[in-house]
Design an enzyme around this catalytic site. Structure first.
Site, mmCIF file in Angstrom:
data_model
loop_
_atom_site.group_PDB
_atom_site.id
_atom_site.type_symbol
_atom_site.label_atom_id
_atom_site.label_comp_id
_atom_site.label_asym_id
_atom_site.label_seq_id
_atom_site.Cartn_x
_atom_site.Cartn_y
_atom_site.Cartn_z
ATOM 1 N N ALA A 1 0.780 -1.459 0.091
ATOM 2 C CA ALA A 1 -0.081 0.159 0.059
ATOM 3 C C ALA A 1 1.175 1.215 -0.267
ATOM 4 O O ALA A 1 1.314 1.338 0.351
ATOM 5 C CB ALA A 1 -0.869 -0.332 1.201
ATOM 6 N N HIS A 2 0.379 2.557 -0.254
ATOM 7 C CA HIS A 2 0.970 4.065 -0.225
ATOM 8 C C HIS A 2 2.009 3.925 1.025
ATOM 9 O O HIS A 2 1.288 3.082 2.742
ATOM 10 C CB HIS A 2 -0.045 5.057 -0.233
ATOM 11 C CG HIS A 2 -1.042 5.141 0.745
ATOM 12 N ND1 HIS A 2 -2.007 5.894 0.104
ATOM 13 C CD2 HIS A 2 -1.822 4.379 1.988
ATOM 14 C CE1 HIS A 2 -2.785 5.190 1.459
ATOM 15 N NE2 HIS A 2 -2.594 4.800 2.458
ATOM 16 N N ASN A 3 3.126 4.259 0.686
ATOM 17 C CA ASN A 3 4.257 4.892 1.928
ATOM 18 C C ASN A 3 5.093 3.442 2.444
ATOM 19 O O ASN A 3 5.753 4.367 3.681
ATOM 20 C CB ASN A 3 3.005 5.634 3.030
ATOM 21 C CG ASN A 3 3.107 6.653 1.888
ATOM 22 O OD1 ASN A 3 2.212 7.007 1.915
ATOM 23 N ND2 ASN A 3 3.994 8.114 1.960
#
Lengths: 346, 346, 346
Positions: free
Chosen positions: C250-252
């Site tokens: 997922a993001h980051n």
């Protein structure tokens, strides 16, 4: 609710005689009576055919307005007056054949779309359709009456038997497919498996993956599912096996015929399944296992040991289903006691 | 860290007045003061706007060098001197609107790329962009101001409302999409569900899948996620529902509006979700369940029974979250006792 | 079973001297003796090379007909007479290098296929192959000696280092890739993460996702796996990290170098992995965690807390592996007692 004519072929009306012939069923109804399609018990009208396969829906049967209902002998008496019973030993199977009579799968439209990129050395069978923007590599051989969907990629040297349907965006490399194999959109067949050796300085060197994928006759692979090619030797999916969406089958997995693997199942490298093994959604199996014929693995179970034929499992680590639910019950009881202030630690 | 101009539109500078207007927020700052973009508290500089939405980051607030910070009234006093507070009831929402002001999503570039393959019978709305190598089938209707990304496939007869964005490699068939639906790369919509009937000789006959997929207004489907069409009747995803990457939604699943399904969730056939149900990553649900409005299912839980509205669950089989963690604690205590040599079997 | 020449390059025969040189190994055999390829112990013939890496296969060693076997010093005496031992400290690594000598990965065929759509502003390195129907966006920069497979989409502004291989149907946007990065078919890199803010009237507003994906040198991402771009700041996958099929990052998310993430793993937003973390199949991690260097997470485990370096975990919620299996044993004992009629509730 009738099948939307924007999306489905309509091959009705069909006579009761034609339905019985397709389904291998019998009926006391007028063989010349005609029906236009199929629907669920609660939606069907007098020119439609429905079915009962589950005692749970008996209420829907007694109140249906369907013109005919496919069902087992035992339920004929519960069909409402005027509803024609179509009696079959396997009503769900009989209904599948009747539904396909009304709404046949679209046949390939023979020819190669001008936007497709087909290597001159590829061989394309008679009656096969190559859709827009499909790619067929050098030396590939595609059997007759196949459908190669838009954006599908058939890699160099890949072989497909008669009547395969490769849907949009599926890719196939390093693979041999039997007859009537179906790949749903985005399925990935034959890519490199997950194998590498660590170096002393903390890097990884890829182990060349030198095997293939063999999909036997009638295998179906779901949307965005992945079947990696073997590392040495092949990954083999047995005839008729059905694999649902987003399933992962690692290098050198082998299944017997007729296995059923539901969505998001993951099977690690070199695990072997006997015939007719069933795994429910999100099941995981570690590598190098042997799963016996007819074993049934419950949803989300994690299998870390070999499994005997016919066993039914549940849980992580997976246990025989009775034992798994016994443990669930034991833990529940202990929790209730603990909650009651009689904590077992006291 | 500012948004990389290679990848994101830059629509700054923006005045504080414009930010407040977009966000529905208030501020004691100079309405004419101008800012150039957004950043995290720890990275932001005096010409950037940041936000605080979580008490956990209060330290970052007190030491930030951001020129302005979106936050709740209660935290205004903790902003460092010289940092302009932008006060909002819902700071995360206000910040989303401010960020979109600085970095708007790219608008479609109207027109059909010459490499796209669009059937002459398809209807394309005004202002819609069809990217390179996209495919649009016969009779499809695409609303105005849509983006059809590179390699996207819109099947025959499919309908899209205004302002949909279909990203690279997504495929859609047998489906009706409302307004402002977003499909992320590789999403699979409308393919055949997993249904078949066994024959007496151990083969499977596909049950024709004669329903559709309905994606209501504002639905978003993640990368490589799959939504199968109904078998009879439709698969329906309620307005505004957000579905993350690699999720599986089987035939005849129905969700109410505003559901949130995190990555790798799998929902089996015919299960129905009320409005605003939330499922965390890797949750599984068996088929034919009814999940009540506002239920929240914890990560990896396995739901095998109906769920009442508003309930929070965890575990496999899923239990109310307090009971699930009570069982975790009970088992931990018993294990500790066993380890202490007082094995409960003794 | 030799590698199928339809699918694999054949660069044999090779002399023993060449094999030893490639593998950094030693052997008492005749350096001029020639071999044609590799095979498993049970399949290999006298002109093929095999390997032993696992004591479990000692029986196969003693009965092999392979002409040479790569193995550790300790097992040399068990090789059958006439079989040439190739002695290596790390036999699996040595064998990987020998297999690659016989069957090298195909090199790019420099040039841009006429059906590819390459923006005039994109820069393509020397020796790079752009396959049929690939798309390269405006301002993208692709290093030398890359392979961009059929139907791959490289978005605007994306940068790829030297020697990357982007396989069929992979898509990349908002991303910077180092050298020798491999994306397997259908991998999704750089799409919007799963972030949105609820409105008072029950809708969601997308939080602009303004970061990028950084894939460092030598990263490999599996088929149909997804790596979302950062919301603010970047998603970063450390050098040499191997990610299997159908994984969700997922993001980051940030990983150190050399991590190994098996199939169907899911890692939620902003979780950070140290170097050389290993996660087995179907592992899940919630967001904002810190996983220490060298931690090893067992199959299907659900990690909901930070993890110390070097720890080995199992279960949901994840526990140190010994404690997890102690709890499995405790529950089993209690269930057995309950079954014996001495139910602990009595």
């Amino acid at each position: 609710m009738a099948a939307d004519p924007r999306f489905f072929l309509q091959a009705g009306p069909q006579s009761l005689a034609a339905l019985l012939d397709a389904a291998g069923a019998s009926s006391p109804g007028d063989p010349a009576r005609r029906f236009v399609g199929v629907a669920r018990l609660q939606d069907a009208t007098e020119d439609q055919v429905s079915f009962l396969d589950n005692r749970r829906y008996l209420d829907a049967l007694t109140s249906t307005r369907a013109g005919a209902v496919v069902l087992a002998e035992a339920f004929v008496a519960q069909a409402p007056p005027g509803c024609v019973p179509i009696v079959a030993k396997a009503p769900y199977l009989a209904f599948a054949r009747i539904a396909a009579l009304f709404h046949p799968a679209p046949a390939p439209l023979p020819g190669i779309h001008p936007s497709a990129v087909v290597d001159p050395s590829a061989r394309i069978g008679e009656g096969t359709e190559i859709a827009p923007l499909a790619v067929v590599g050098a030396g590939a051989e595609i059997g007759p009456r196949c459908l190669i969907g838009p954006h599908a990629v058939i890699g160099p040297g890949v072989m497909l038997g008669e009547g395969c349907r490769i849907h949009a965006h599926a890719s196939v490399s390093h693979a041999l497919l039997g007859r009537a194999v179906v790949l749903h959109p985005g399925a990935r067949i034959g890519q490199e498996g997950f194998g590498f050796a660590p170096t002393p300085d903390g890097r990884y060197v890829t182990m060349p993956q030198l095997g293939r994928v063999i999909l036997e006759d009638g295998v179906e692979i779901g949307a965005n599912a992945c079947v990696d090619r073997g590392s040495q030797g092949d990954t083999v999916i047995g005839a008729g096996t059905r694999v649902d969406n987003l399933v992962q089958l690692a290098h050198n997995v082998r299944t017997g015929r007729g296995c059923v693997l539901a969505s998001q199942v993951g099977i690690s490298g070199s695990t072997t399944l006997g015939e007719f093994v069933q795994a429910a959604g999100q099941v995981g199996m570690t590598g190098h296992l042997v799963i016996g014929r007819g074993a049934r693995i419950g949803a989300q179970a994690g299998v870390i040991n070999d499994v005997s034929p016919g066993v039914e499992l549940f849980g992580t680590p997976a246990l025989p289903v009775k034992e798994a639910f016994r443990q669930v019950a034991v833990l529940k009881r202990m929790s209730a006691r603990s909650r009651g202030g009689k904590g077992e630690g006291g």
